[in-house]
Design an enzyme around this catalytic site. Structure first.
Site, PDB file in Angstrom:
ATOM      1  NE  ARG A   1      -3.724  -2.067   2.669  1.00  0.00           N
ATOM      2  CZ  ARG A   1      -3.562  -3.203   3.332  1.00  0.00           C
ATOM      3  NH1 ARG A   1      -2.414  -3.437   3.970  1.00  0.00           N
ATOM      4  NH2 ARG A   1      -4.518  -4.115   3.362  1.00  0.00           N
TER       5      ARG A   1
ATOM      6  CE  LYS B   1      -6.405  -0.137   4.496  1.00  0.00           C
ATOM      7  NZ  LYS B   1      -7.669  -0.194   3.738  1.00  0.00           N
TER       8      LYS B   1
ATOM      9  CG  HIS C   1      -3.449   2.067  -4.181  1.00  0.00           C
ATOM     10  ND1 HIS C   1      -2.693   2.840  -3.328  1.00  0.00           N
ATOM     11  CD2 HIS C   1      -3.969   1.074  -3.418  1.00  0.00           C
ATOM     12  CE1 HIS C   1      -2.780   2.341  -2.109  1.00  0.00           C
ATOM     13  NE2 HIS C   1      -3.540   1.270  -2.137  1.00  0.00           N
TER      14      HIS C   1
ATOM     15  NE  ARG D   1      -2.845  -2.788  -1.901  1.00  0.00           N
ATOM     16  CZ  ARG D   1      -2.551  -3.716  -0.991  1.00  0.00           C
ATOM     17  NH1 ARG D   1      -1.297  -4.091  -0.817  1.00  0.00           N
ATOM     18  NH2 ARG D   1      -3.509  -4.263  -0.261  1.00  0.00           N
TER      19      ARG D   1
ATOM     20  CG  HIS E   1      -6.815  -7.729   0.539  1.00  0.00           C
ATOM     21  ND1 HIS E   1      -6.997  -8.029  -0.796  1.00  0.00           N
ATOM     22  CD2 HIS E   1      -6.485  -6.413   0.573  1.00  0.00           C
ATOM     23  CE1 HIS E   1      -6.778  -6.954  -1.531  1.00  0.00           C
ATOM     24  NE2 HIS E   1      -6.466  -5.967  -0.719  1.00  0.00           N
TER      25      HIS E   1
ATOM     26  CE1 TYR F   1      -6.224  -5.845  -7.760  1.00  0.00           C
ATOM     27  CE2 TYR F   1      -6.652  -6.913  -5.664  1.00  0.00           C
ATOM     28  CZ  TYR F   1      -6.261  -5.808  -6.388  1.00  0.00           C
ATOM     29  OH  TYR F   1      -5.914  -4.654  -5.732  1.00  0.00           O
TER      30      TYR F   1
END
Length: 305
Positions: free
Chosen positions: A154, A178, A244, A247, A270, A279
């Site tokens: 990220r 995160k 992004h 990424r 994730h 994706y």
């Protein structure tokens, strides 16, 4: 101190959320507070039907708030974010015994149309990352782009990287993602070579940020956004390239080659595989193009048109 301010203090002090996350909560809950303060009679007195203190809201008040934000033109995605902040806020109030039930628990925002992430194809990605290293900051730019595309970080993770997070001999980087979750991500050989060159040139210590800003500390996310746009133009790319995209391209290209959705989920950090599944739609688009170009009946149909 209002209930909202107490909640924000809790997020900052106890939960230790990032500044970016805290700002997002502050903006979304400020909208709720502002809406409450605007509910006045013609005499300028607070409407008795709407409490001035958000902790006293019920689900009807929140539905009115969401409807008002929708009329104001807020997108479905923004409404979902507003409600998510409200759910966290009222869950916190409930946990502390301030309310007997959460008024936000059963509320649902309109579904946002799911946009497919924009990606570069493999040739475009290579063209972007292979910036000249003899230009001013060329070694830094090459290392930054190589790591971004090689490891699928990220933007916030890339900016926060320190040299101590990297093990160039093993080809691994420890990333703080995160929710303060750590994960180990591979670093490709081209990225390792670029990082070695950049470190030799910069003479940085282990505690230094890999990509420092002008004023010291980490480079800002905005600076990276601007720089990548500049480099894309210099490399003769006509797409509106944003960080992004690297990424997204990393994820799409890995999935296209391996078909390993769980592996891509772990690499991206994730928590929910549903986030990674977007994706698979990109991979299907690629397969559809291959089919259109290669399948004999697809070719005949195209020729007939």
């Amino acid at each position: 101190m209002s209930s909202v301010d107490e909640f924000l203090t809790y997020l900052q002090v106890e939960r230790q959320v990032s500044a970016h996350t805290l700002d997002a909560y502050r903006r979304d809950l400020a909208a709720l507070v502002v809406w409450a303060s605007e509910q006045k009679t013609d005499d300028g007195v607070q409407d008795a039907a709407v409490p001035a203190e958000t902790a006293q809201f019920d689900s009807a008040h929140l539905r009115q708030f969401v409807a008002a934000e929708h009329r104001r033109g807020l997108s479905a995605k923004s409404l979902q974010r507003r409600l998510s902040a409200c759910r966290s806020y009222y869950a916190w109030l409930l946990k502390r015994g301030r309310i007997s039930a959460s008024p936000a628990a059963a509320l649902r925002a309109p579904k946002a149309p799911r946009k497919l992430p924009q990606v570069l194809d493999a040739d475009e990605a290579v063209r972007l990352v292979e910036v000249p290293t003899d230009a001013p900051l060329g070694l830094r730019d090459r290392a930054l782009l190589e790591v971004f595309y090689s490891s699928g970080l990220r933007l916030s993770e890339l900016c926060a990287l320190r040299w101590r997070d990297l093990d160039l001999d093993s080809g691994l980087v420890m990333v703080l993602g995160k929710g303060s979750k750590q994960r180990l991500v591979p670093v490709g050989s081209h990225a390792i070579a670029a990082l070695r060159e950049w470190r030799r040139d910069s003479g940085a210590s282990a505690d230094s940020h890999v990509f420092p800003g002008r004023a010291g500390g980490a480079i800002s996310q905005r600076a990276v956004q601007i720089r990548i746009k500049q480099l894309a133009v210099r490399q003769g790319m006509f797409k509106d390239v944003h960080p992004h995209m690297l990424r997204h391209s990393f994820a799409s290209h890995i999935l296209e080659s391996s078909g390993d959705l769980r592996g891509v989920q772990e690499l991206l950090g994730h928590s929910d595989i549903a986030t990674t599944q977007i994706y698979t739609h990109l991979d299907f688009q690629h397969l559809a193009k291959v089919y259109d170009a290669a399948h004999p009946r697809a070719r005949r149909k195209k020729a007939a048109e």
